[in-house]
Design a protein around this motif. Structure first.
Motif, PDB file in Angstrom:
ATOM      1  N   SER A  29       6.383 -16.242   0.521  1.00 48.32           N
ATOM      2  CA  SER A  29       5.282 -15.743   1.190  1.00 48.32           C
ATOM      3  C   SER A  29       4.619 -15.526   0.344  1.00 48.32           C
ATOM      4  N   PRO A  30       3.417 -16.988   0.301  1.00 47.36           N
ATOM      5  CA  PRO A  30       2.223 -16.822  -0.638  1.00 47.36           C
ATOM      6  C   PRO A  30       1.210 -15.064  -0.547  1.00 47.36           C
ATOM      7  N   ALA A  31       1.498 -14.892   1.152  1.00 47.82           N
ATOM      8  CA  ALA A  31       0.646 -13.668   1.714  1.00 47.82           C
ATOM      9  C   ALA A  31       1.326 -12.297   0.307  1.00 47.82           C
ATOM     10  N   ALA A  32       3.313 -12.719   0.926  1.00 56.17           N
ATOM     11  CA  ALA A  32       4.018 -11.501  -0.404  1.00 56.17           C
ATOM     12  C   ALA A  32       3.171 -11.642  -1.621  1.00 56.17           C
ATOM     13  N   PHE A  33       3.075 -12.983  -2.412  1.00 60.33           N
ATOM     14  CA  PHE A  33       2.572 -12.436  -3.885  1.00 60.33           C
ATOM     15  C   PHE A  33       1.901 -11.549  -3.468  1.00 60.33           C
ATOM     16  N   GLU A  34       0.525 -12.706  -2.923  1.00 65.67           N
ATOM     17  CA  GLU A  34      -0.999 -12.048  -2.889  1.00 65.67           C
ATOM     18  C   GLU A  34      -1.030 -10.253  -3.313  1.00 65.67           C
ATOM     19  N   ALA A  35      -0.157  -9.857  -2.105  1.00 67.29           N
ATOM     20  CA  ALA A  35      -0.308  -8.337  -2.226  1.00 67.29           C
ATOM     21  C   ALA A  35       0.702  -7.428  -2.816  1.00 67.29           C
ATOM     22  N   ALA A  36       1.320  -8.301  -3.326  1.00 60.78           N
ATOM     23  CA  ALA A  36       2.156  -7.526  -4.266  1.00 60.78           C
ATOM     24  C   ALA A  36       1.701  -7.752  -6.158  1.00 60.78           C
ATOM     25  N   LYS A  37       1.032  -8.606  -6.361  1.00 57.35           N
ATOM     26  CA  LYS A  37       0.260  -8.697  -7.504  1.00 57.35           C
ATOM     27  C   LYS A  37      -0.156  -7.735  -8.578  1.00 57.35           C
ATOM     28  N   ASN A  38      -0.609  -6.606  -8.062  1.00 55.39           N
ATOM     29  CA  ASN A  38      -1.499  -5.624  -8.551  1.00 55.39           C
ATOM     30  C   ASN A  38      -0.789  -4.266  -8.189  1.00 55.39           C
ATOM     31  N   VAL A  39       0.123  -4.538  -7.766  1.00 47.34           N
ATOM     32  CA  VAL A  39       0.939  -3.279  -7.803  1.00 47.34           C
ATOM     33  C   VAL A  39       2.380  -3.319  -8.756  1.00 47.34           C
ATOM     34  N   PRO A  40       1.936  -2.200  -9.539  1.00 49.00           N
ATOM     35  CA  PRO A  40       3.133  -2.322 -10.980  1.00 49.00           C
ATOM     36  C   PRO A  40       4.615  -1.633 -10.035  1.00 49.00           C
ATOM     37  N   ASN A  41       4.789  -1.493  -9.381  1.00 47.73           N
ATOM     38  CA  ASN A  41       6.397  -1.004  -8.607  1.00 47.73           C
ATOM     39  C   ASN A  41       6.584  -1.720  -7.666  1.00 47.73           C
ATOM     40  N   VAL A  42       6.079  -2.795  -7.670  1.00 48.37           N
ATOM     41  CA  VAL A  42       7.218  -3.967  -6.578  1.00 48.37           C
ATOM     42  C   VAL A  42       7.113  -5.010  -7.476  1.00 48.37           C
ATOM     43  N   ALA A  48       0.774  -1.880  -0.193  1.00 46.36           N
ATOM     44  CA  ALA A  48       0.027  -0.147  -0.179  1.00 46.36           C
ATOM     45  C   ALA A  48       0.455   1.765  -0.060  1.00 46.36           C
ATOM     46  N   ALA A  49       1.853   0.980   0.334  1.00 44.31           N
ATOM     47  CA  ALA A  49       2.887   2.514   0.410  1.00 44.31           C
ATOM     48  C   ALA A  49       3.509   2.488  -0.386  1.00 44.31           C
ATOM     49  N   ALA A  50       3.598   1.710  -1.061  1.00 43.87           N
ATOM     50  CA  ALA A  50       4.539   1.697  -2.132  1.00 43.87           C
ATOM     51  C   ALA A  50       3.303   1.574  -4.002  1.00 43.87           C
ATOM     52  N   ASN A  51       1.771   1.789  -3.589  1.00 40.62           N
ATOM     53  CA  ASN A  51       0.661   2.898  -4.248  1.00 40.62           C
ATOM     54  C   ASN A  51       1.219   3.823  -4.346  1.00 40.62           C
ATOM     55  N   ALA A  52       1.541   4.384  -2.718  1.00 43.61           N
ATOM     56  CA  ALA A  52       1.519   5.619  -2.613  1.00 43.61           C
ATOM     57  C   ALA A  52       2.416   6.792  -3.310  1.00 43.61           C
ATOM     58  N   LEU A  53       3.244   6.338  -3.646  1.00 46.43           N
ATOM     59  CA  LEU A  53       4.802   6.265  -3.948  1.00 46.43           C
ATOM     60  C   LEU A  53       5.121   5.469  -5.541  1.00 46.43           C
ATOM     61  N   PRO A  54       4.445   5.575  -6.682  1.00 44.38           N
ATOM     62  CA  PRO A  54       4.520   5.452  -7.651  1.00 44.38           C
ATOM     63  C   PRO A  54       6.145   5.140  -8.582  1.00 44.38           C
ATOM     64  N   ASP A  55       6.711   6.378  -8.574  1.00 38.49           N
ATOM     65  CA  ASP A  55       8.483   6.547  -8.679  1.00 38.49           C
ATOM     66  C   ASP A  55       9.452   5.876  -8.070  1.00 38.49           C
ATOM     67  N   VAL A  56       9.367   5.086  -6.972  1.00 36.61           N
ATOM     68  CA  VAL A  56      10.179   4.473  -6.200  1.00 36.61           C
ATOM     69  C   VAL A  56      10.159   3.202  -6.841  1.00 36.61           C
ATOM     70  N   GLU A  57      11.319   2.217  -6.458  1.00 34.17           N
ATOM     71  CA  GLU A  57      11.075   0.775  -7.427  1.00 34.17           C
ATOM     72  C   GLU A  57      11.111  -0.015  -5.441  1.00 34.17           C
ATOM     73  N   PHE A  58      10.312  -0.554  -5.671  1.00 39.66           N
ATOM     74  CA  PHE A  58      10.228  -1.850  -4.382  1.00 39.66           C
ATOM     75  C   PHE A  58       9.965  -2.871  -4.428  1.00 39.66           C
ATOM     76  N   SER A  59      11.298  -4.110  -3.905  1.00 40.01           N
ATOM     77  CA  SER A  59      11.644  -4.938  -3.997  1.00 40.01           C
ATOM     78  C   SER A  59      11.063  -5.754  -2.759  1.00 40.01           C
ATOM     79  N   ILE A  60      10.646  -7.687  -3.037  1.00 41.21           N
ATOM     80  CA  ILE A  60      10.000  -8.079  -1.657  1.00 41.21           C
ATOM     81  C   ILE A  60      10.733  -8.712  -2.410  1.00 41.21           C
ATOM     82  N   ALA A  61      11.773  -9.927  -1.105  1.00 39.03           N
ATOM     83  CA  ALA A  61      13.084 -10.769  -1.023  1.00 39.03           C
ATOM     84  C   ALA A  61      12.083 -12.176  -0.567  1.00 39.03           C
ATOM     85  N   SER A  62      10.720 -12.747  -0.659  1.00 39.35           N
ATOM     86  CA  SER A  62      10.080 -13.523   0.105  1.00 39.35           C
ATOM     87  C   SER A  62      10.042 -14.541  -1.065  1.00 39.35           C
TER      88      SER A  62
END
Length: 361
Positions: free
Chosen positions: A225-238, A209-223
């Motif tokens: 976890s299925p929860a990480a995949f689910e949270a990130a799937k519709n966020v273009p900069n994650v 959700a924080a990534a959604n608020a900062l579209p010019d920032v690159e966010f990466s998740i090293a995980s």
């Protein structure tokens, strides 16, 4: 003083060393798991548990017993000879602690080693245990000499739950021998924010959700976890990333401007390993304020935000980008804290100190 360290299956001395030498263990790890071997000296012998090779039947037996009991008794039983020859037994989680306690109950050794048993998730998960298992665990823990936990919250909770048991908080620390200089980040054209971990208390929804608020920032998740995949799937900069080996993991830290540790409410200092890794590698840290992490690093060392608050997290990331010098100062303060108090050497020494108290009592 002879110390026997009973660890989970897969963390045995030979098994761990082989994986460590091959670079297959991710993180700033030790040649022997969790750095208990740092306590070794002319006066202190450290012996680790070993993993017995298993055929399918052996493995099924061990897993079956663990399913019924709630801890790995068979693995402890296999290590009983070395364990009973020691003066003190150290464990790393409640699975080993409870297994050793049951072993002592069954064997009733004439000369029983002292047990400095650690719990990581037990107190957080206590309410979810069935009533019979709570009764069983309490019966076993009456024989425990000292319970160590990794957060002040678990310490206080444990003292309320087990009023007749000595409970002490021990700061968990990792290998800090090769500390990198703290670096002034946020100097590139694109800000890169990294988060890592598979712990059940990671708050990937807030991070994304924080990534959604900062579209010019690159966010990466090293995980994984299925929860990480689910949270990130519709966020273009994650982006979900994966480190296949330790070199790739260090590379992720090296490329990051900020490491974020987003957490849900917990009592056991969830996320502390990632916080320490980032600090040792010189990267500024933003973390949710929960779990007792401020007992490890104060607000002069880590930028804390309220849990489950994506607006506050986005503002904190922006604040680091605006004031990288302030972030550098926090990282430098955190590294001093690591050098002086939060590292694997201090962690091992605290175990020695507590063990000597038990033997002298």
């Amino acid at each position: 003083m002879k110390v026997f360290v009973q660890l989970a299956y897969g963390f045995g001395s030979k098994t761990w060393r082989e994986r460590w030498e091959a670079g297959r263990i991710l993180g700033l790890n030790e040649e022997q798991a969790y750095g208990y071997s740092r306590a070794a000296s002319d006066d202190i012998e450290i012996v680790y548990s070993e993993d017995q090779r298993e055929n399918p039947l052996n493995k099924a037996l061990r897993y079956g017993a663990r399913l019924v009991l709630g801890f790995d008794f068979v693995h402890a039983w296999r290590n009983r000879k070395q364990m009973l020859a020691s003066d003190v037994v150290w464990t790393h989680t409640e699975s080993q602690t409870l297994a050793v306690l049951l072993l002592f109950r069954i064997l009733k050794p004439v000369r029983r080693p002292k047990l400095l048993g650690q719990a990581v998730w037990l107190i957080d998960r206590w309410r979810k245990q069935p009533f019979w298992r709570k009764w069983f665990f309490r019966r076993l823990m009456k024989d425990l000499d000292l319970l160590t936990v990794l957060s002040v919250f678990n310490r206080d909770d444990g003292r309320r739950m087990f009023p007749d048991l000595r409970v002490e908080r021990v700061h968990f620390g990792i290998r800090a021998d090769d500390m990198k200089p703290a670096r002034k980040t946020c100097q590139g054209k694109k800000l890169k924010v990294l988060s890592l971990g598979n712990d059940e208390h990671r708050d990937w929804k807030t991070f994304c959700a924080a990534a959604n608020a900062l579209p010019d920032v690159e966010f990466s998740i090293a995980s994984s976890s299925p929860a990480a995949f689910e949270a990130a799937k519709n966020v273009p900069n994650v982006t979900l990333v994966r480190a296949k080996n330790n070199a790739e993991l260090i590379g992720l830290y090296s490329d990051a401007d900020i490491v974020v540790v987003p957490l849900q409410s917990n009592r056991h200092a969830s996320g502390i390993t990632v916080v320490e890794e980032a600090i040792i590698l010189g990267v500024p840290v933003i973390s949710s304020d929960c779990g007792g992490l401020t007992d490890y690093f104060g607000s002069d060392s880590v930028l804390y935000v309220p849990e489950r608050n994506p607006t506050a997290l986005a503002e904190a990331i922006s604040a680091v980008r605006t004031n990288p010098s302030g972030a550098l100062q926090r990282t430098e303060a955190a590294q001093e804290r690591v050098k002086n108090a939060i590292n694997s050497v201090a962690y091992a020494r605290k175990h020695v100190e507590l063990s000597k108290e038990l033997l002298d009592a």
